[in-house]
Design a protein around this motif. Structure first.
Motif, PDB file in Angstrom:
ATOM      1  N   VAL A 329       0.844  -1.200   0.000  1.00 14.95           N
ATOM      2  CA  VAL A 329       0.000   0.000   0.000  1.00 14.95           C
ATOM      3  C   VAL A 329       0.883   1.255   0.000  1.00 14.95           C
ATOM      4  O   VAL A 329       0.652   2.202  -0.760  1.00 14.95           O
ATOM      5  N   GLU A 330       1.923   1.245   0.824  1.00 17.01           N
ATOM      6  CA  GLU A 330       2.825   2.412   0.874  1.00 17.01           C
ATOM      7  C   GLU A 330       3.505   2.620  -0.476  1.00 17.01           C
ATOM      8  O   GLU A 330       3.704   3.748  -0.925  1.00 17.01           O
ATOM      9  N   LYS A 331       3.842   1.520  -1.120  1.00 11.76           N
ATOM     10  CA  LYS A 331       4.504   1.610  -2.420  1.00 11.76           C
ATOM     11  C   LYS A 331       3.540   2.227  -3.455  1.00 11.76           C
ATOM     12  O   LYS A 331       3.938   3.096  -4.238  1.00 11.76           O
ATOM     13  N   VAL A 332       2.312   1.778  -3.416  1.00  9.66           N
ATOM     14  CA  VAL A 332       1.318   2.318  -4.368  1.00  9.66           C
ATOM     15  C   VAL A 332       1.129   3.819  -4.128  1.00  9.66           C
ATOM     16  O   VAL A 332       1.119   4.616  -5.068  1.00  9.66           O
ATOM     17  N   ILE A 333       0.996   4.207  -2.866  1.00  7.77           N
ATOM     18  CA  ILE A 333       0.811   5.638  -2.564  1.00  7.77           C
ATOM     19  C   ILE A 333       2.017   6.425  -3.079  1.00  7.77           C
ATOM     20  O   ILE A 333       1.867   7.474  -3.726  1.00  7.77           O
ATOM     21  N   ALA A 334       3.211   5.898  -2.835  1.00  5.90           N
ATOM     22  CA  ALA A 334       4.425   6.595  -3.283  1.00  5.90           C
ATOM     23  C   ALA A 334       4.484   6.679  -4.811  1.00  5.90           C
ATOM     24  O   ALA A 334       4.991   7.655  -5.366  1.00  5.90           O
ATOM     25  N   GLU A 335       3.957   5.694  -5.471  1.00  2.00           N
ATOM     26  CA  GLU A 335       3.954   5.713  -6.944  1.00  2.00           C
ATOM     27  C   GLU A 335       2.926   6.680  -7.511  1.00  2.00           C
ATOM     28  O   GLU A 335       3.128   7.291  -8.548  1.00  2.00           O
ATOM     29  N   GLU A 336       1.791   6.777  -6.829  1.00  2.00           N
ATOM     30  CA  GLU A 336       0.668   7.559  -7.371  1.00  2.00           C
ATOM     31  C   GLU A 336       0.770   9.047  -7.025  1.00  2.00           C
ATOM     32  O   GLU A 336       0.303   9.886  -7.789  1.00  2.00           O
ATOM     33  N   MET A 337       1.355   9.364  -5.871  1.00  2.00           N
ATOM     34  CA  MET A 337       1.322  10.752  -5.417  1.00  2.00           C
ATOM     35  C   MET A 337       2.083  11.750  -6.299  1.00  2.00           C
ATOM     36  O   MET A 337       1.642  12.897  -6.423  1.00  2.00           O
ATOM     37  N   PRO A 338       3.200  11.372  -6.930  1.00  2.00           N
ATOM     38  CA  PRO A 338       3.910  12.379  -7.735  1.00  2.00           C
ATOM     39  C   PRO A 338       3.026  13.022  -8.820  1.00  2.00           C
ATOM     40  O   PRO A 338       3.116  14.228  -9.061  1.00  2.00           O
ATOM     41  N   LEU A 339       2.164  12.241  -9.423  1.00  2.00           N
ATOM     42  CA  LEU A 339       1.260  12.782 -10.442  1.00  2.00           C
ATOM     43  C   LEU A 339       0.340  13.850  -9.833  1.00  2.00           C
ATOM     44  O   LEU A 339       0.104  14.915 -10.409  1.00  2.00           O
ATOM     45  N   VAL A 340      -0.122  13.545  -8.630  1.00  2.00           N
ATOM     46  CA  VAL A 340      -1.007  14.467  -7.911  1.00  2.00           C
ATOM     47  C   VAL A 340      -0.241  15.739  -7.565  1.00  2.00           C
ATOM     48  O   VAL A 340      -0.726  16.860  -7.762  1.00  2.00           O
ATOM     49  N   GLU A 341       0.988  15.566  -7.083  1.00  2.00           N
ATOM     50  CA  GLU A 341       1.785  16.733  -6.670  1.00  2.00           C
ATOM     51  C   GLU A 341       2.132  17.623  -7.853  1.00  2.00           C
ATOM     52  O   GLU A 341       2.064  18.850  -7.756  1.00  2.00           O
ATOM     53  N   THR A 342       2.482  16.999  -8.974  1.00  2.00           N
ATOM     54  CA  THR A 342       2.795  17.796 -10.161  1.00  2.00           C
ATOM     55  C   THR A 342       1.590  18.632 -10.563  1.00  2.00           C
ATOM     56  O   THR A 342       1.703  19.822 -10.847  1.00  2.00           O
ATOM     57  N   ALA A 343       0.417  18.009 -10.552  1.00  2.00           N
ATOM     58  CA  ALA A 343      -0.798  18.744 -10.935  1.00  2.00           C
ATOM     59  C   ALA A 343      -1.061  19.886  -9.956  1.00  2.00           C
ATOM     60  O   ALA A 343      -1.358  21.010 -10.360  1.00  2.00           O
ATOM     61  N   LEU A 344      -0.912  19.597  -8.666  1.00  2.00           N
ATOM     62  CA  LEU A 344      -1.181  20.638  -7.666  1.00  2.00           C
ATOM     63  C   LEU A 344      -0.182  21.781  -7.776  1.00  2.00           C
ATOM     64  O   LEU A 344      -0.550  22.954  -7.629  1.00  2.00           O
ATOM     65  N   ASN A 345       1.082  21.446  -8.041  1.00  2.00           N
ATOM     66  CA  ASN A 345       2.093  22.512  -8.162  1.00  2.00           C
ATOM     67  C   ASN A 345       1.724  23.483  -9.275  1.00  2.00           C
ATOM     68  O   ASN A 345       1.954  24.681  -9.165  1.00  2.00           O
ATOM     69  N   GLN A 346       1.145  22.934 -10.329  1.00  2.00           N
ATOM     70  CA  GLN A 346       0.741  23.805 -11.434  1.00  2.00           C
ATOM     71  C   GLN A 346      -0.537  24.574 -11.123  1.00  2.00           C
ATOM     72  O   GLN A 346      -0.664  25.748 -11.427  1.00  2.00           O
ATOM     73  N   ILE A 347      -1.484  23.862 -10.540  1.00  2.00           N
ATOM     74  CA  ILE A 347      -2.842  24.409 -10.451  1.00  2.00           C
ATOM     75  C   ILE A 347      -3.104  25.215  -9.177  1.00  2.00           C
ATOM     76  O   ILE A 347      -3.745  26.258  -9.213  1.00  2.00           O
ATOM     77  N   LYS A 348      -2.575  24.729  -8.069  1.00  2.00           N
ATOM     78  CA  LYS A 348      -2.932  25.358  -6.787  1.00  2.00           C
ATOM     79  C   LYS A 348      -2.639  26.865  -6.735  1.00  2.00           C
ATOM     80  O   LYS A 348      -3.436  27.620  -6.162  1.00  2.00           O
ATOM     81  N   PRO A 349      -1.539  27.345  -7.309  1.00  2.00           N
ATOM     82  CA  PRO A 349      -1.346  28.799  -7.267  1.00  2.00           C
ATOM     83  C   PRO A 349      -2.520  29.580  -7.887  1.00  2.00           C
ATOM     84  O   PRO A 349      -2.758  30.724  -7.527  1.00  2.00           O
ATOM     85  N   ARG A 350      -3.229  28.925  -8.780  1.00  2.00           N
ATOM     86  CA  ARG A 350      -4.355  29.625  -9.426  1.00  2.00           C
ATOM     87  C   ARG A 350      -5.680  29.456  -8.668  1.00  2.00           C
ATOM     88  O   ARG A 350      -6.620  30.201  -8.883  1.00  2.00           O
ATOM     89  N   THR A 351      -5.766  28.422  -7.841  1.00  2.00           N
ATOM     90  CA  THR A 351      -7.043  28.164  -7.149  1.00  2.00           C
ATOM     91  C   THR A 351      -6.983  28.569  -5.675  1.00  2.00           C
ATOM     92  O   THR A 351      -8.035  28.725  -5.040  1.00  2.00           O
ATOM     93  N   ASN A 352      -5.772  28.741  -5.184  1.00  2.00           N
ATOM     94  CA  ASN A 352      -5.586  29.033  -3.766  1.00  2.00           C
ATOM     95  C   ASN A 352      -6.390  30.261  -3.343  1.00  2.00           C
ATOM     96  O   ASN A 352      -6.364  31.278  -4.029  1.00  2.00           O
ATOM     97  N   GLY A 353      -7.101  30.143  -2.218  1.00  2.00           N
ATOM     98  CA  GLY A 353      -7.846  31.291  -1.688  1.00  2.00           C
ATOM     99  C   GLY A 353      -9.232  31.471  -2.291  1.00  2.00           C
ATOM    100  O   GLY A 353      -9.996  32.327  -1.854  1.00  2.00           O
ATOM    101  N   LYS A 354      -9.574  30.669  -3.289  1.00  2.00           N
ATOM    102  CA  LYS A 354     -10.913  30.808  -3.890  1.00  2.00           C
ATOM    103  C   LYS A 354     -11.947  30.104  -3.007  1.00  2.00           C
ATOM    104  O   LYS A 354     -11.593  29.359  -2.084  1.00  2.00           O
ATOM    105  N   THR A 355     -13.207  30.348  -3.317  1.00  2.00           N
ATOM    106  CA  THR A 355     -14.265  29.837  -2.446  1.00  2.00           C
ATOM    107  C   THR A 355     -15.265  28.961  -3.206  1.00  2.00           C
ATOM    108  O   THR A 355     -15.453  29.117  -4.408  1.00  2.00           O
ATOM    109  N   ALA A 356     -15.887  28.053  -2.459  1.00  2.00           N
ATOM    110  CA  ALA A 356     -16.860  27.128  -3.057  1.00  2.00           C
ATOM    111  C   ALA A 356     -18.060  26.973  -2.142  1.00  2.00           C
ATOM    112  O   ALA A 356     -17.982  27.252  -0.943  1.00  2.00           O
ATOM    113  N   MET A 357     -19.164  26.523  -2.726  1.00  2.00           N
ATOM    114  CA  MET A 357     -20.325  26.082  -1.943  1.00  2.00           C
ATOM    115  C   MET A 357     -20.758  24.735  -2.522  1.00  2.00           C
ATOM    116  O   MET A 357     -20.681  24.546  -3.743  1.00  2.00           O
ATOM    117  N   ILE A 358     -21.179  23.822  -1.660  1.00  2.00           N
ATOM    118  CA  ILE A 358     -21.544  22.480  -2.139  1.00  2.00           C
ATOM    119  C   ILE A 358     -22.890  22.057  -1.549  1.00  2.00           C
ATOM    120  O   ILE A 358     -23.017  21.911  -0.330  1.00  2.00           O
TER     121      ILE A 358
END
Ligand code: CFM
Length: 550
Positions: A329-358
């Motif tokens: 399980v730890e190996k899978v998480i370590a394998e999958e997370m880099p894709l998530v981090e790369t996406a967040l590094n690109q996107i989060k600066p643009r979404t940070n501080g914005k607001t939502a309602m659900i």
């Protein structure tokens, strides 16, 4: 993560108490008093010991977001199962409008796999059936469906008129079951049976539990670590992504209730060793019943959000307590997370501080806050259409929930340990040891505890209140469904459908999280919404009218 997740920071422009007054101002006093108890303001961070009114009737005249009991039974619970013929007993509209409108996907690619989801089966009741009774027509419809498709099982769903005229769908089901020799069962899930679709979930689940679960001991899949996934409906392919991750981890998903499921998956669900509950609202009582009758313990999981996914995988591994599984399980998480981090590094600066309602159903208004949190966004207001107090306040309030006439209408099954099939997966000592190590069984803490202070939690939101909230807060994105989508967008705020995912998804798991980040980025950073002006905003009212008292 490179950058640590920013904690929920909330500074709504408006004081929530003021906003609440504004929401209630136009109501007649009695309606205002009721709605007031359904609008909850978070005073502090963390859990609070106050009640929210929920799972009660919508005041007539209010434009609710809710659906009906038939929708919960036929559409939500049985809809995603591909090899049961689902016949709607009623006028054609009920069958037609529940046909392919929920994006529950299924994989029928295996040779010989049956898939009846693309068909709309209905008895198409006419005036004379309402007057003289529709049972004969129902029996003929079952016969016809059987002759054409030879399915393993047929389910019958009652619509409002069936209950009003007193057709006995259960007697027809029994008779045809005997005649045809396949499993046939009926649901008394008339639209008016409960206050929302939640009643329909319960009616459907009870019958699947009593009529189907435990009737086969031959699961399609088996493995050392076998689980059932409860309350995951494969909207936009979520269950496919969860299955992908599980397979990589070496965890066998015996049955999913009911995304991408088959009749036999339900029939052999008692063979799994752990139940994992995604959507607490629609199925928590099934998890309890599986434990009582078959000895399968359950834990709450959430695969919406990359961090939540990792946490849930670790929770499952902790349950089995196997070293090899834990390291895989730890190996899978370590394998999958880099894709998530790369996406967040690109996107989060643009979404940070914005607001939502659900504002959706009975679980996503909670789960999706995880994804917004990962994007650095704050959920200013959230609520369920039909959640119960335990979905808001946590399961510890269950014993204190008042049982009213509407909830008494829905059968609570009395379940006992099965003499042939009960097998305690863990001894009481093992459970205790795991709990002491931090694993929580049968636990859900609810939405309210996770909301930051000064946010609003609103049960059974209606159109008037949604409009007001948007006027007052102008969130960067509003999450709801197709009924709300265009009226919200006409106010200049993008709406993300969290029932159907618009045309997107999956949003579960690691890859799903990345899909969500991208879709939300596009929505909250598009200029087009701020330029939207409805004709009446630019040119004044298009139509005027006045009331004439007679
Ligand atoms: Fe559970 Fe659902 Fe939901 Fe639900 Fe639903 Fe749905 Fe929903 Mo629409 S079972 S409570 S009755 S997570 S159909 S897949 S999106 S309202 S929040």
């Amino acid at each position: 993560m490179d950058a640590p997740m920013k904690d929920h920071l909330v500074s709504p422009v408006l004081d929530p108490e003021e906003a609440k007054k504004e929401l209630l101002a136009k109501y007649p006093p009695k309606v205002g008093r009721k709605r007031s108890q359904q609008i909850y303001i978070k005073e502090n961070d963390g859990a609070e010991d106050r009640e929210i009114l929920s799972n009660v009737r919508t005041v007539p005249g209010i434009i609710t977001q809710r659906g009906c009991t038939y929708a919960g039974c036929k559409g939500v619970i049985l809809g995603p199962t591909r090899d049961i013929v689902n016949i709607t007993h009623g006028p054609i509209g009920c069958g037609f409008y529940s046909w392919l409108t929920r994006r529950n996907q299924t994989d029928a690619s295996a040779p010989g796999a049956e898939n009846f989801i693309p068909y709309a089966f209905s008895t198409d009741m006419q005036d004379e059936d309402i007057i003289f009774g529709g049972e004969k027509k129902l029996a003929a419809a079952i016969q016809e469906a059987y002759d054409i498709f030879k399915p393993k099982a047929i389910a019958i769903f009652s619509t409002c008129p069936v209950g009003l005229i007193g057709d006995d769908v259960h007697a027809v089901a029994r008779k045809m079951k005997e005649k045809l020799g396949i499993n046939i069962f009926g649901f008394s899930c008339e639209g008016y049976k409960g206050v929302s679709q939640s009643a329909g979930h319960h009616i459907a689940n009870n019958k699947i539990f009593t009529e189907v679960v435990g009737t086969s001991d031959k699961p399609e899949r088996s493995g050392k670590f076998s689980i059932n996934m409860l309350g995951e409906y494969n909207i936009g392919g979520d269950a496919f992504e969860i299955d992908r991750i599980m397979e990589k981890c070496g965890i066998t998903v015996n049955a999913t209730f009911s995304g991408n499921s088959t009749y036999n998956d339900f029939a052999s669900a008692q063979m799994a060793d752990l139940s994992c509950v995604m959507c607490h609202r629609s199925i928590n009582y099934v998890a309890d019943m599986l434990e009582t009758k078959y000895g399968i313990p359950w834990i709450k999981v959430n695969f919406i959000g990359a961090n939540a996914t990792a946490k849930s995988l670790r929770r499952i591994a902790a349950h089995f307590g196997d070293k090899e599984l834990t390291s895989r399980v730890e190996k899978v998480i370590a394998e999958e997370m880099p894709l998530v981090e790369t996406a967040l590094n690109q996107i989060k600066p643009r979404t940070n501080g914005k607001t939502a309602m659900i504002f959706v159903g009975g679980s996503r208004a909670h789960h999706y806050q995880e994804l917004f949190h990962e994007l650095g966004m704050t959920t200013l207001a959230a609520g369920y259409e039909f959640g119960h107090r335990d979905d808001y306040e946590g399961r510890h309030v269950i014993p204190t929930i008042k049982v009213d006439a509407d909830s008494r209408n829905i059968e609570e099954l009395e379940v006992e340990a099965s003499p042939e099939h009960y097998r305690a997966r863990l001894t009481p000592e093992e459970i205790k040891a795991k709990e002491e190590a931090g694993l929580k069984f049968k636990d859900y803490e609810g939405l309210i505890g996770d909301m930051p202070k000064k946010t609003m939690i609103i049960d059974d939101l209606n159109q008037f209140e949604a409009d007001k909230l948007i006027e007052m807060y102008k969130p960067d994105v509003f999450c709801a469904g197709i009924k709300e989508k265009y009226s919200v967008q006409k106010m200049g705020v993008p709406l993300k459908q969290l029932h159907s995912y618009d045309y997107g998804g999956p949003y579960a798991g690691f890859r799903g999280a990345v899909n969500y980040y991208k879709d939300i980025d596009r929505m909250v950073n598009s200029k087009v919404w701020s330029k939207v002006k409805a004709p009446w905003q630019a040119e004044g009212p298009e139509l005027t009218a006045c009331f004439v008292a007679g």
